[in-house]
Design an enzyme around this catalytic site. Structure first.
Site, PDB file in Angstrom:
ATOM      1  N   ASP A  85       8.175   7.763 -15.971  1.00  8.24           N
ATOM      2  CA  ASP A  85       7.358   7.704 -14.766  1.00  8.24           C
ATOM      3  C   ASP A  85       6.186   6.840 -15.214  1.00  8.24           C
ATOM      4  OD1 ASP A  85       5.110   8.194 -13.114  1.00  8.24           O
ATOM      5  OD2 ASP A  85       6.155   9.908 -12.270  1.00  8.24           O
ATOM      6  N   HIS A  86       6.115   5.620 -14.731  1.00 10.98           N
ATOM      7  CA  HIS A  86       5.199   4.686 -15.385  1.00 10.98           C
ATOM      8  C   HIS A  86       3.730   5.107 -15.290  1.00 10.98           C
ATOM      9  CE1 HIS A  86       4.617   2.957 -11.357  1.00 10.98           C
ATOM     10  NE2 HIS A  86       3.537   2.383 -11.832  1.00 10.98           N
ATOM     11  N   HIS A  90       4.640  10.350  -9.274  1.00  8.27           N
ATOM     12  CA  HIS A  90       3.314   9.923  -9.746  1.00  8.27           C
ATOM     13  C   HIS A  90       2.202  10.898  -9.352  1.00  8.27           C
ATOM     14  CE1 HIS A  90       5.565   6.425 -10.516  1.00  8.27           C
ATOM     15  NE2 HIS A  90       5.389   5.793  -9.375  1.00  8.27           N
TER      16      HIS A  90
HETATM   17  C1  BG6 Z   1       6.222   2.694  -7.762  1.00  8.03           C
HETATM   18  C2  BG6 Z   1       6.502   2.784  -6.292  1.00  8.03           C
HETATM   19  O1  BG6 Z   1       6.829   3.744  -8.446  1.00  8.03           O
HETATM   20  O2  BG6 Z   1       4.817   2.745  -7.964  1.00  8.03           O
HETATM   21  C3  BG6 Z   1       5.815   1.672  -5.541  1.00  8.03           C
HETATM   22  O3  BG6 Z   1       7.904   2.715  -6.073  1.00  8.03           O
HETATM   23  C4  BG6 Z   1       4.338   1.652  -5.854  1.00  8.03           C
HETATM   24  O4  BG6 Z   1       6.018   1.786  -4.132  1.00  8.03           O
HETATM   25  C5  BG6 Z   1       4.103   1.687  -7.356  1.00  8.03           C
HETATM   26  O5  BG6 Z   1       3.802   0.463  -5.302  1.00  8.03           O
HETATM   27  C6  BG6 Z   1       2.631   1.884  -7.663  1.00  8.03           C
HETATM   28  O6  BG6 Z   1       2.400   1.697  -9.036  1.00  8.03           O
HETATM   29  P1  BG6 Z   1       0.995   1.211  -9.560  1.00  8.03           P
HETATM   30  O7  BG6 Z   1       1.131   1.229 -11.048  1.00  8.03           O
HETATM   31  O8  BG6 Z   1       0.761  -0.151  -8.993  1.00  8.03           O
HETATM   32  O9  BG6 Z   1      -0.009   2.205  -9.046  1.00  8.03           O
END
Ligand code: BG6
Length: 515
Positions: free
Chosen positions: A203-204, A266
């Protein structure tokens, strides 16, 4: 001795120097789907940064696999081009060369038995050449359709077997299913061919430094923990606001919407780290067990509470015409009922948080990009300053800013200078960049490095993925059955639907401003 000005850094230790320079285990890094954006924009620049920090060993090689219109030499050229374009320093020639010369490529699709057989033989050759000891990491940079099918094919070829002390690991990235049933199906399927300790679910958000810092902030400092509970905290607010729209991802987004796309993953990560008890150690399962308890404590939002506890919105054309509405985006149905914004009131059934609402919201095309956690404390117990209009006294708030700027801010009231007793809101602000400089990273470095070392702390466990769905499952089922019900709109580049404000106003509260 002169006083140190408040904003002067006392310690300036760039993270890189502060930590020991241990290289990861020897391994071959196999990228399945190596021709895509993820590889170009994030994986390769992250590996470059790790190489720069001397965190990759000499016994390291990359093997890309994708159906593409180029061969191995073409892949190497693309890789060098990606590093020039997406690494922070434009790609130092010697480092680019270090990566380039240890990169290999197989041009084939995932369903082609010949291509996969070649993968097996080349992996063995490369492993031998670099002395990777049989260790291999398979990164699934593919569309979700292959999340199970491709590992099954790898397993059938014996590529996931950990013989003679070597390791074989698989990284997959969300979405882990579209609901609890599909998440479970994926987990069960993977469990048949891999041990749970071989599966690294990314989960990045957990790769973001400041997300990890929530734990450091809470548990490395003695002053916050005593007040981190229902006695002192009135409510917690979590905002994940994006300025971008759906971009070119309508095919995926129409099936997921903001609730599925962001909340059980997230947003819940942020809830978990904010709410969890101190783990007994920083060992992977000790941390994840505490996160898991928060997921278990989350009250499910049942259909009868939906109208009070959930606001779903969809963006319309910007007031100044600078962006089209969601229904006009390429690939979106003109009568789409997919939400691009969702706000929820969540409750945790546990001793620490009983009665403290967690308000969370996430949406696309909001005023600006802003991810933050705001802890609103209870007001002072007695209004000593009688002449001061009570509504002007603001509750103390602690904000952990996650992106784009990373920092911590504490707001409180102070006396405005002058003969009268007047109060003004002031803020103390700590910005990461002031202390640690602007460290350039993609957010994937720690995750890849940890995986190559076998540290699963920052990865989702199977049970966490399934339990996370529980809290939102009744709501997603309800919206699937009643797609347009309660869906409200908000203009692109606004703060979201006013109904989300009403949700807090009803309880005498208001959202922390975005940005
Ligand atoms: C992704 C979603 O997991 O996270 C996207 O699928 C979203 O819709 C993105 O834009 C947001 O990531 P970050 O790192 O830009 O907050």
């Amino acid at each position: 001795m002169a006083d140190t000005p408040v904003n002067t850094p006392v310690v300036t230790i760039p993270a890189q120097e502060a930590s020991s320079l241990r290289a990861s285990d020897p391994c071959v890094f196999v990228i399945l789907g190596a021709s895509g954006d993820l590889t170009k924009r994030l994986l390769l620049p992250a590996l470059y940064n790790l190489a720069q920090q001397k965190r990759l060993p000499e016994n390291f090689a990359i093997l890309g696999y994708a159906l593409a219109d180029y061969d191995e030499e073409g892949f190497r050229q693309k890789l060098a081009g990606a590093l020039h374009e997406f690494s922070c320093d434009g790609g130092r020639p010697e480092l680019v060369e270090w990566i380039r010369q240890r990169s290999y490529f197989i041009n084939s699709d995932f369903e082609n038995p010949e291509g996969l057989a070649t993968l097996k033989s080349r992996l063995a050759e490369i492993d031998k050449k670099y002395g990777a000891g049989g260790n291999a990491l398979f990164y699934l940079a593919t569309i979700p359709r292959f999340f199970l099918e491709l590992p099954q094919r790898l397993a059938a070829l014996g590529l996931l077997r950990q013989d003679n002390g070597c390791w074989r690991r698989l990284i997959i990235e969300k979405p882990f299913g579209r609901d609890r049933a599909t998440a479970r199906e994926l987990n069960l399927g993977l469990a048949k061919i891999l041990g749970e300790d071989q599966i690294y679910r990314i989960d990045h958000y957990l790769g973001k430094e400041t997300v990890q810092n929530i734990l450091a902030f809470r548990f490395a400092n003695g002053i916050f923990e005593p007040i981190w509970n229902r006695r002192y905290i009135d409510n917690v607010q979590i905002t994940v606001a994006e300025a971008v729209g759906v971009e070119l991802r309508a095919a995926y987004y129409e099936r997921f919407g903001a609730l599925r796309d962001m909340v059980p993953n997230h947003v819940f990560q942020l809830v978990e780290l904010t709410a969890m008890e101190p783990p007994i150690s920083f060992e992977a399962n000790a941390v994840r067990n505490e996160q898991m308890k928060i997921l278990e404590a989350l009250q499910w939002i049942e259909p009868e509470n939906i109208s009070e506890c959930i606001v779903r919105g969809q963006y319309t054309r910007a007031n100044d015409g600078s962006a089209v509405g969601y229904r006009e985006e390429p690939g979106v149905k003109p009568d789409s009922n997919t939400e691009t914004y969702v706000a929820l009131e969540l409750h945790l059934d546990n001793w620490r948080w009983a009665g403290v609402p967690f308000y969370v919201r996430t949406g696309k095309r909001l005023t600006r990009r802003d991810t933050e956690i705001t802890i609103r404390f209870r007001r002072a117990p007695m209004q000593l300053f009688r002449e001061t209009d009570i509504s002007r006294l603001s509750p103390n708030a602690l904000t952990l800013q996650i992106q784009p700027a990373e920092g911590v801010q504490l707001t409180f009231d102070a006396k405005v200078p002058g003969p009268e007793m007047q109060l003004g809101h002031v803020a103390m602000h700590f910005a990461y960049a002031d202390y640690f400089g602007d460290v350039c990273r993609t957010g994937y470095e720690t995750l890849l490095y940890d995986c190559m070392l076998g540290d699963a702390t920052l990865f989702r466990r199977a049970d966490m993925v399934e339990t996370a769905w529980n809290a939102v499952e009744p709501a997603v089922e309800y919206f699937d059955a009643h797609p347009g019900e309660g869906l409200v709109t908000y203009p692109a580049f606004s703060a979201g639907p006013k109904e989300a404000d009403h949700m807090l106003n009803r309880a005498g509260r208001n959202w922390h401003a975005i940005g």
